[in-house]
Write a protein that holds these residues in place. Structure first.
Motif, PDB file in Angstrom:
ATOM      1  N   THR A  23     -18.056  37.082 -39.577  1.00  0.00           N
ATOM      2  CA  THR A  23     -16.770  37.552 -40.087  1.00  0.00           C
ATOM      3  C   THR A  23     -16.764  39.036 -40.439  1.00  0.00           C
ATOM      4  OG1 THR A  23     -17.429  36.767 -42.268  1.00  0.00           O
ATOM      5  CG2 THR A  23     -16.046  35.315 -40.963  1.00  0.00           C
ATOM      6  N   ALA A  24     -17.907  39.668 -40.521  1.00  0.00           N
ATOM      7  CA  ALA A  24     -17.935  41.100 -40.793  1.00  0.00           C
ATOM      8  C   ALA A  24     -19.304  41.673 -40.466  1.00  0.00           C
ATOM      9  CB  ALA A  24     -17.596  41.380 -42.254  1.00  0.00           C
ATOM     10  N   PHE A  26      -8.480  45.056 -40.836  1.00  0.00           N
ATOM     11  CA  PHE A  26      -9.014  44.094 -39.873  1.00  0.00           C
ATOM     12  C   PHE A  26      -8.181  42.828 -39.821  1.00  0.00           C
ATOM     13  CE2 PHE A  26     -12.979  46.616 -40.144  1.00  0.00           C
ATOM     14  CZ  PHE A  26     -13.179  46.785 -38.793  1.00  0.00           C
ATOM     15  N   SER A  27      -7.693  42.429 -40.962  1.00  0.00           N
ATOM     16  CA  SER A  27      -6.850  41.238 -41.001  1.00  0.00           C
ATOM     17  C   SER A  27      -5.630  41.408 -40.110  1.00  0.00           C
ATOM     18  CB  SER A  27      -6.425  40.968 -42.450  1.00  0.00           C
ATOM     19  OG  SER A  27      -5.609  39.837 -42.534  1.00  0.00           O
ATOM     20  N   SER A  83     -17.301  35.954 -31.998  1.00  0.00           N
ATOM     21  CA  SER A  83     -16.680  35.185 -33.079  1.00  0.00           C
ATOM     22  C   SER A  83     -15.972  36.103 -34.063  1.00  0.00           C
ATOM     23  CB  SER A  83     -17.711  34.313 -33.801  1.00  0.00           C
ATOM     24  OG  SER A  83     -18.721  35.095 -34.385  1.00  0.00           O
ATOM     25  N   PHE A  84     -16.494  37.319 -34.203  1.00  0.00           N
ATOM     26  CA  PHE A  84     -15.804  38.299 -35.054  1.00  0.00           C
ATOM     27  C   PHE A  84     -14.420  38.618 -34.500  1.00  0.00           C
ATOM     28  CE2 PHE A  84     -14.765  42.744 -36.016  1.00  0.00           C
ATOM     29  CZ  PHE A  84     -14.741  42.696 -37.390  1.00  0.00           C
ATOM     30  N   PHE A 103     -20.232  32.535 -41.482  1.00  0.00           N
ATOM     31  CA  PHE A 103     -20.035  31.150 -41.900  1.00  0.00           C
ATOM     32  C   PHE A 103     -20.761  30.256 -40.910  1.00  0.00           C
ATOM     33  CE2 PHE A 103     -16.726  33.347 -43.968  1.00  0.00           C
ATOM     34  CZ  PHE A 103     -16.167  32.557 -44.956  1.00  0.00           C
ATOM     35  N   TYR A 153     -21.587  45.226 -41.453  1.00  0.00           N
ATOM     36  CA  TYR A 153     -21.618  46.371 -42.361  1.00  0.00           C
ATOM     37  C   TYR A 153     -22.733  47.319 -41.946  1.00  0.00           C
ATOM     38  CZ  TYR A 153     -18.862  43.098 -45.163  1.00  0.00           C
ATOM     39  OH  TYR A 153     -17.917  42.214 -45.585  1.00  0.00           O
ATOM     40  N   THR A 174     -20.327  42.937 -49.380  1.00  0.00           N
ATOM     41  CA  THR A 174     -20.272  41.965 -50.474  1.00  0.00           C
ATOM     42  C   THR A 174     -19.385  40.807 -50.039  1.00  0.00           C
ATOM     43  OG1 THR A 174     -19.892  41.686 -52.860  1.00  0.00           O
ATOM     44  CG2 THR A 174     -18.244  42.928 -51.635  1.00  0.00           C
ATOM     45  N   ASN A 175     -19.354  39.763 -50.844  1.00  0.00           N
ATOM     46  CA  ASN A 175     -18.297  38.768 -50.702  1.00  0.00           C
ATOM     47  C   ASN A 175     -17.349  39.023 -51.860  1.00  0.00           C
ATOM     48  OD1 ASN A 175     -16.745  36.362 -51.242  1.00  0.00           O
ATOM     49  ND2 ASN A 175     -17.988  35.347 -49.705  1.00  0.00           N
ATOM     50  N   GLY A 188     -12.697  36.552 -32.864  1.00  0.00           N
ATOM     51  CA  GLY A 188     -11.931  35.305 -32.854  1.00  0.00           C
ATOM     52  C   GLY A 188     -11.784  34.706 -31.473  1.00  0.00           C
ATOM     53  N   TYR A 202      -5.521  40.730 -35.968  1.00  0.00           N
ATOM     54  CA  TYR A 202      -5.308  39.409 -35.361  1.00  0.00           C
ATOM     55  C   TYR A 202      -3.837  39.066 -35.261  1.00  0.00           C
ATOM     56  CZ  TYR A 202     -10.218  39.348 -36.330  1.00  0.00           C
ATOM     57  OH  TYR A 202     -11.530  39.704 -36.369  1.00  0.00           O
ATOM     58  N   GLN A 243     -10.433  45.415 -45.270  1.00  0.00           N
ATOM     59  CA  GLN A 243     -10.092  44.010 -45.036  1.00  0.00           C
ATOM     60  C   GLN A 243      -8.667  43.889 -44.530  1.00  0.00           C
ATOM     61  OE1 GLN A 243     -11.869  41.284 -45.058  1.00  0.00           O
ATOM     62  NE2 GLN A 243     -13.752  42.230 -45.772  1.00  0.00           N
ATOM     63  N   LYS A 259     -20.182  31.588 -37.255  1.00  0.00           N
ATOM     64  CA  LYS A 259     -18.975  32.411 -37.096  1.00  0.00           C
ATOM     65  C   LYS A 259     -19.152  33.693 -37.902  1.00  0.00           C
ATOM     66  CE  LYS A 259     -16.346  28.918 -35.323  1.00  0.00           C
ATOM     67  NZ  LYS A 259     -15.446  28.948 -34.157  1.00  0.00           N
ATOM     68  N   ILE A 275     -20.014  26.643 -39.450  1.00  0.00           N
ATOM     69  CA  ILE A 275     -19.007  25.587 -39.434  1.00  0.00           C
ATOM     70  C   ILE A 275     -19.313  24.629 -38.303  1.00  0.00           C
ATOM     71  CG2 ILE A 275     -16.552  25.079 -39.096  1.00  0.00           C
ATOM     72  CD1 ILE A 275     -15.860  27.569 -40.543  1.00  0.00           C
TER      73      ILE A 275
END
Lengths: 169, 169
Positions: B47-48, B116-117, B150-151, B38, B50, B57-58, B153, B120, B113, B45, B40
């Motif tokens: 976020t993943a 990894f979620s 940033s990955f 992203f 691969y 993908t998104n 956080g 945090y 997902q 930032k 911002i």
DNA sequence: GTGATTTTGTGACAATTGATACAGTTAATA
DNA sequence: TATTAACTGTATCAATTGTCACAAAATCAC
């Protein structure tokens, strides 16, 4: 042919899934809400809350057949429709509608995980709280701060401070 | 019948998906790696990441047809196999193997997902770094600290401190 | 209604982190 | 190779957060 789904009522604090079990179901929440949590060094860490018309599951265990590392528990008296994995796959072969439904469930579950996962990379604790307020107000309204804090990845006290800061602006 | 998939080579820093576009593809990484990010307030930032044999993908855009809020970009010279959504669905109807393959892709994407979620919510920055070291060493080995921070956080400086703390133990 | 439990707010202090700035190193490119 | 860009480490200081402790408020169970 067996039943595709079972409707079950659970009392508060009853488990839908316990750590160590294999998750063989998708739980469709009809009424009430539930949460998934880990217990690490005696501390409860909440990782998700699921409300009406949402699918709750441990997708990793469901997908791989491995034992679940987390728990699913009712936060209120709960009415859920349980979709058994094997039966779901069986009937999906016979009905394109069921197949599509099941696939959409998994996809939307994945999309939501992706969305929440990004919150921690993109935003500060306060911004994460505001994101929930705006986009998922039911979480803020129905989950206690004590339970919400670990979901936000912060301590209870910090969450209390965030709310205080906001009210004084 | 059209082609199911297309094999493409990308140079470093070429986009697979740009913010604002709808993501209509699954990108299977054959060689190299890519990242989603992203932008911002001018800051990147990530976020993943691969790597080989993974699907990028998104999933939110892919699932809903909404415009993507993130980008996918090659971090190295990249060889990807692009699976078009419509064609994938079309051929899935005709072949149960393709259908199963596609579903497994989505499920394993969702499982990752979720995994990894949870990092945090469950772990401190240092513990997250150690989790990657243990379970996803390729991320540590192939991604620069600047991009990795940033990955995780956290800021680049904090990641530098974490590594320093660890080497001195 | 009453007592017990849970939840929430808050203060004090230590620890961690972020922001800024700068220097040394490494990598990329012409 | 020479030049530029990107990456990494680190110092300083401010801001944020975590931890511990305790009290008030709200909720639950009987």
């Amino acid at each position: 042919m067996g039943f595709t789904s079972i409707c079950i009522n659970e009392k508060k604090n009853e488990f839908l899934l316990q750590q160590g079990q294999v998750c063989n179901s998708l739980f469709y929440i009809d009424k009430g809400f539930c949460k998934s949590f880990f217990e690490i060094d005696g501390a409860i860490k909440n990782t998700a809350f699921y409300f009406e018309n949402e699918i709750a599951t441990n997708i990793k265990s469901f997908e791989s057949g491995q034992r679940s590392d987390s728990n699913l528990i009712a936060c209120e008296p709960l009415t859920v429709i349980i979709f058994d994995k094997d039966k779901l796959f069986q009937i999906a072969k016979e009905s394109i509608e069921i197949e599509t439904l099941g696939r959409n469930c998994i996809r939307s579950f994945a999309a939501k995980q992706e969305e929440f996962s990004n919150l921690y990379k993109l935003y500060s604790p306060q911004e994460r709280f505001e994101y929930l307020e705006k986009n998922y107000p039911s979480i803020i309204q129905r989950v206690s701060l004590t339970q919400l804090s670990s979901f936000l990845g912060i301590s209870r006290e910090t969450l209390s401070r965030i709310r205080k800061r906001r009210f004084h602006k």
